[in-house]
Design an enzyme around this catalytic site. Structure first.
Site, mmCIF file in Angstrom:
data_model
loop_
_atom_site.group_PDB
_atom_site.id
_atom_site.type_symbol
_atom_site.label_atom_id
_atom_site.label_comp_id
_atom_site.label_asym_id
_atom_site.label_seq_id
_atom_site.Cartn_x
_atom_site.Cartn_y
_atom_site.Cartn_z
ATOM 1 N N GLU A 289 0.819 -1.216 0.000
ATOM 2 C CA GLU A 289 0.000 0.000 0.000
ATOM 3 C C GLU A 289 0.853 1.267 0.000
ATOM 4 O O GLU A 289 0.630 2.197 0.773
ATOM 5 C CB GLU A 289 -0.973 -0.010 1.191
ATOM 6 C CG GLU A 289 -1.965 -1.164 1.122
ATOM 7 C CD GLU A 289 -3.031 -1.145 2.208
ATOM 8 O OE1 GLU A 289 -2.755 -0.625 3.299
ATOM 9 O OE2 GLU A 289 -4.126 -1.662 1.948
ATOM 10 N N LYS A 358 -1.991 -11.736 8.356
ATOM 11 C CA LYS A 358 -3.371 -11.471 8.787
ATOM 12 C C LYS A 358 -4.183 -12.767 8.789
ATOM 13 O O LYS A 358 -3.872 -13.695 8.044
ATOM 14 C CB LYS A 358 -4.038 -10.443 7.864
ATOM 15 C CG LYS A 358 -3.495 -9.037 8.053
ATOM 16 C CD LYS A 358 -4.334 -7.996 7.294
ATOM 17 C CE LYS A 358 -3.713 -6.622 7.493
ATOM 18 N NZ LYS A 358 -4.474 -5.548 6.803
ATOM 19 N N ASP A 363 -8.613 -8.878 4.106
ATOM 20 C CA ASP A 363 -8.341 -7.806 5.060
ATOM 21 C C ASP A 363 -9.375 -7.728 6.185
ATOM 22 O O ASP A 363 -10.262 -6.886 6.127
ATOM 23 C CB ASP A 363 -8.298 -6.465 4.308
ATOM 24 C CG ASP A 363 -7.605 -5.378 5.123
ATOM 25 O OD1 ASP A 363 -7.044 -5.704 6.169
ATOM 26 O OD2 ASP A 363 -7.632 -4.212 4.695
ATOM 27 N N GLU A 391 -12.457 -2.116 12.102
ATOM 28 C CA GLU A 391 -12.442 -1.352 10.851
ATOM 29 C C GLU A 391 -13.592 -1.747 9.925
ATOM 30 O O GLU A 391 -14.226 -0.895 9.321
ATOM 31 C CB GLU A 391 -11.098 -1.562 10.142
ATOM 32 C CG GLU A 391 -11.032 -0.919 8.775
ATOM 33 C CD GLU A 391 -9.703 -1.160 8.067
ATOM 34 O OE1 GLU A 391 -8.788 -1.745 8.668
ATOM 35 O OE2 GLU A 391 -9.585 -0.747 6.894
HETATM 36 C C1 GCV Z 1 -2.400 0.444 8.391
HETATM 37 C C2 GCV Z 1 -6.011 -2.041 5.544
HETATM 38 C C3 GCV Z 1 -6.401 -0.765 6.240
HETATM 39 C C4 GCV Z 1 -5.243 0.192 6.317
HETATM 40 C C5 GCV Z 1 -4.074 -0.525 6.986
HETATM 41 C C6 GCV Z 1 -3.735 -1.767 6.177
HETATM 42 C C7 GCV Z 1 -2.613 -2.574 6.809
HETATM 43 O O1 GCV Z 1 -5.810 -1.810 4.183
HETATM 44 O O2 GCV Z 1 -7.484 -0.190 5.590
HETATM 45 O O3 GCV Z 1 -5.642 1.324 7.057
HETATM 46 O O4 GCV Z 1 -2.958 0.319 7.119
HETATM 47 O O5 GCV Z 1 -4.853 -2.585 6.113
HETATM 48 O O6 GCV Z 1 -2.932 -3.516 7.498
HETATM 49 O O7 GCV Z 1 -1.463 -2.255 6.607
#
Ligand code: GCV
Length: 698
Positions: A289, A358, A363, A391
């Site tokens: 990202e 994860k 996600d 989230e």
């Molecule tokens: C910290 C998702 C979340 C992001 C987060 C990312 C990650 O995409 O929306 O806010 O960034 O995961 O775990 O790195």
């Protein structure tokens, strides 16, 4: 005001049942603490506080055991030979484990809480207090317990300006401007709460990292926090921005193969360990990202992780390297990318690297099948990353008991080494025999008075800690403990509210993403439904990418006829997921594109079944409201009211989810809503027009 909220699960409510109190007092009347380290003082004071508050009277802390019915707390080294003999072997304990044993010595009955180290004793004290908190017997105790993983850690996505990425409980606890001189009482209370559930590490900063945290100006502040946390057994870790050598080091590159870069990190590690000798290490999000990483220099994850590992190795530090990667340049199914990238590295990381994965391949969705990497890297320590902050699960507004989700993942069978190779056994090292083991939880803590925004979100912090200690713990046990410690032991409260907790996870799945749907939340902030979103720059950021609804049906075909993501699982698992008939219905649309007329196991068509699931989710929330409304007499007025208001919002939002998703999908199914599903009161246009420019955590 808010005192109860603030005290979390450490309420130590005074017991009102006279018989019960006298039973306890027949076993314990005094405290003997043999050590005098800071940790043992914390342990004895906690024991005193807990017993006095719960049982009344005075519990003096003595340093000699000369009376009957005392709780003797001490590390192994300070115990008398007679007591040691009674305790027996310490062999089953690791450095953090404890023994709680009732013994009789020279005609006196004592309870011994001991461990190899003072921190074990502290954990033992919390465990003992939990027995009393939950009205359990303390007669004839013989408990041997030790954590099954060695890194039990919170990941704070806290920025230096005190905003919290995906934080829904106010601002960051860390007041960088006032540190190091001002030590907020909350730092101490935070450490205490974590120690009470066995958490032993904290990453203070966001994985989307800022290199400034590694400058002396900030390291001085980090050191102050580390000093507060140390006696509670909590190590401090930081996120390392891969480009830090350029940004704060004045180098031209951050190439991990560049000698100056490697040296810069070595010196940085030296500088940190000089201040914080027990510094835990770094957590790194690289080439993910938009974050910088070794690939910026044509290197790979192994090069990057191992270079940092070398820097911290002389001091016993660890690198937690995240596997949350996917690329806009890769047209492959996003769910397959992390596995594809990391599995070839199996066995190539240095000993002090642990790869943080994860729980699912996308996600932190309300439900995801377990991440296939857990079954595929036998020569690499893998640590679990759960998200405690909600989230994608309604922020801190929705009551969702996450240990249920965590347990589902931990119990999943990877079949890596045959039947029974559960994810729990992979991450606790039972199977892989790796020395490094761990579980991380993305923290839901902020500076809200009640820490977590929703009083019930405290249960997710609590449950995370308990599962990190023992990944095989049942979520029912966790719910029971938490409710008793936080609210009341009254069975008339416990029974229905526990059921409510345990059902709450399935409820959120039902009203948001039933049957394996995923990532259909609104864009960016992820608040509320947005299955129609299709205009984001990266395809895999768009909900339409995930549900693929069309005239023929709905769902992402990840079977052999589709992206073949199922092949990333062991053959036994692959077979189950790959076949529409054997794929669990809860994961159906994760793995298959299914016709609207497909017959579900209960005989309903998929369209009708989907609509009824959304309805069921809404009804489950209504039921949660009913349960809570009957709990008023057992709960203080403030928390009762708070939860009541939050449940009302959750109910409204569950209906919003149901109506918006069904109206949207109905365009493709072309079918009427089945009987039993309430008709939407708003149009799809209306739902699509809703905007939330200031949704928190974004
Ligand atoms: C910290 C998702 C979340 C992001 C987060 C990312 C990650 O995409 O929306 O806010 O960034 O995961 O775990 O790195």
């Amino acid at each position: 005001m808010a005192q109860k909220d603030y005290k979390l699960w450490l309420q130590y409510n005074q017991k009102t049942d006279v018989e019960l109190v006298s039973k306890y007092l027949s076993d314990v009347q005094g405290i003997v603490s043999l050590g005098n380290s800071e940790t043992s003082k914390i342990a004895s004071n906690e024991l005193k506080l807990g017993l006095q508050n719960m049982l009344g009277g005075k519990f003096e802390i003595k340093s000699k055991s000369d009376s009957d019915k005392t709780v003797i707390i001490s590390s192994q080294a300070l115990l008398s030979p007679e007591i040691k003999k009674e305790i027996g072997s310490f062999d089953q304990l690791n450095e953090e484990g404890f023994i709680i044993k009732s013994i009789s010595l020279k005609g006196k009955n004592q309870i011994i809480i001991t461990g190899k180290k003072d921190i074990g004793v502290l954990y033992g004290v919390y465990s003992f207090l939990r027995l009393v908190q939950t009205n359990k017997s303390i007669k004839n105790l013989n408990i041997v317990d030790a954590p099954k993983t060695n890194i039990r850690i919170l990941n704070h996505w806290d920025n230096l300006d005190r905003t919290v990425e995906r934080g829904y409980a106010g601002f960051s606890l860390w007041n960088w401007q006032k540190l190091p001189d001002f030590i907020d009482q909350r730092y101490i209370d935070y450490a205490r709460a974590n120690a009470s559930i066995g958490i032993n590490g904290t990453v203070l900063t966001n994985v989307n990292a800022n290199a400034l945290i590694l400058t002396p100006q900030y390291l001085e502040k980090v050191e102050a926090l580390a000093n507060v946390f140390r006696p509670y057994g909590i190590k401090v870790y930081l996120t390392a921005r891969f480009s830090a050598p350029i940004e704060i080091g004045g180098l031209k590159t951050a190439d991990p193969k560049d000698a100056d870069v490697a040296n810069w990190w070595k010196n940085k590690a030296k500088e940190i360990y000089k201040r914080i000798p027990d510094f835990g290490g770094f957590l790194v999000k690289a080439n993910s990202e938009g974050q910088p990483g070794p690939q910026n220099y044509g290197r790979d994850h192994v090069d990057g992780a191992n270079m940092l590992a070398d820097a911290v190795a002389p001091f016993g530090g660890v690198i937690m390297w995240r596997a949350f990667v996917y690329s806009e340049h890769d047209a492959n199914d996003r769910a397959k990318q992390a596995y594809a990238e990391f599995v070839p590295y199996d066995g190539k990381f240095k000993d002090n690297v642990i790869v943080q994965v994860k729980n699912g391949a996308i996600d932190f969705q309300p439900r995801e099948p377990f991440h296939p990497m857990f079954g595929a890297m036998p020569k690499t320590p893998l640590m679990m990353e759960f998200q405690i902050t909600q989230e994608y699960l309604g922020f801190s507004t929705h009551l969702v008991f996450l240990p249920k989700l965590f347990q589902e993942v931990l119990e999943s069978d990877t079949y890596q080494k045959g039947k029974g190779t559960t994810v729990a056994k992979v991450i606790d090292g039972t199977i892989t025999k790796t020395k490094l083991t761990g579980i991380a939880g993305v923290s839901n803590i902020g500076n809200d008075l009640n820490w977590t925004g929703h009083p019930f979100a405290q249960a997710n912090w609590y449950g995370f800690g308990r599962l990190a200690w023992n990944p095989n713990l049942d979520s029912e046990v966790i719910a029971d403990e938490w409710l008793r410690c936080t609210f009341s032991n009254d069975e008339n409260f416990i029974k229905p509210v526990k059921e409510m907790l345990l059902d709450s996870r399935e409820a959120v799945v039902n009203y948001m993403t039933p049957f394996g749907l995923h990532h259909i939340m609104d864009t960016g902030h992820h608040y509320g439904p947005g299955p129609w979103v299709s205009n984001l720059s990266r395809p895999e950021w768009n909900p339409v990418y995930y549900h693929k609804a069309d005239k023929n049906g709905i769902g992402f075909d990840r079977s052999k006829t589709g992206t073949n993501a199922t092949a990333q699982y062991a053959p036994e698992v692959e077979k189950i997921f790959d076949n529409l008939e054997t794929c669990p219905e809860k994961d159906l649309l994760w793995f298959h594109h299914v016709s609207w007329d497909y017959k579900l196991k209960n005989g309903q068509t998929l369209w009708n079944g989907l609509a009824l699931k959304y309805e069921e989710g809404v009804n489950q929330v209504k039921n949660m409201q009913n349960v809570w409304n009957k709990s008023e007499q057992f709960v203080d007025a403030e928390r009762f009211k708070e939860v009541q208001m939050l449940l009302e919002i959750q109910y409204k939002e569950a209906k919003w989810w149901r109506d918006a998703c069904l109206l949207y999908f109905q365009q493709y199914s072309g079918k009427e809503l089945p009987a039993g599903v309430e008709k939407p009161t708003q149009s799809l246009d209306y739902f699509q027009s809703l905007k939330f420019p200031f949704a928190p955590g974004n």
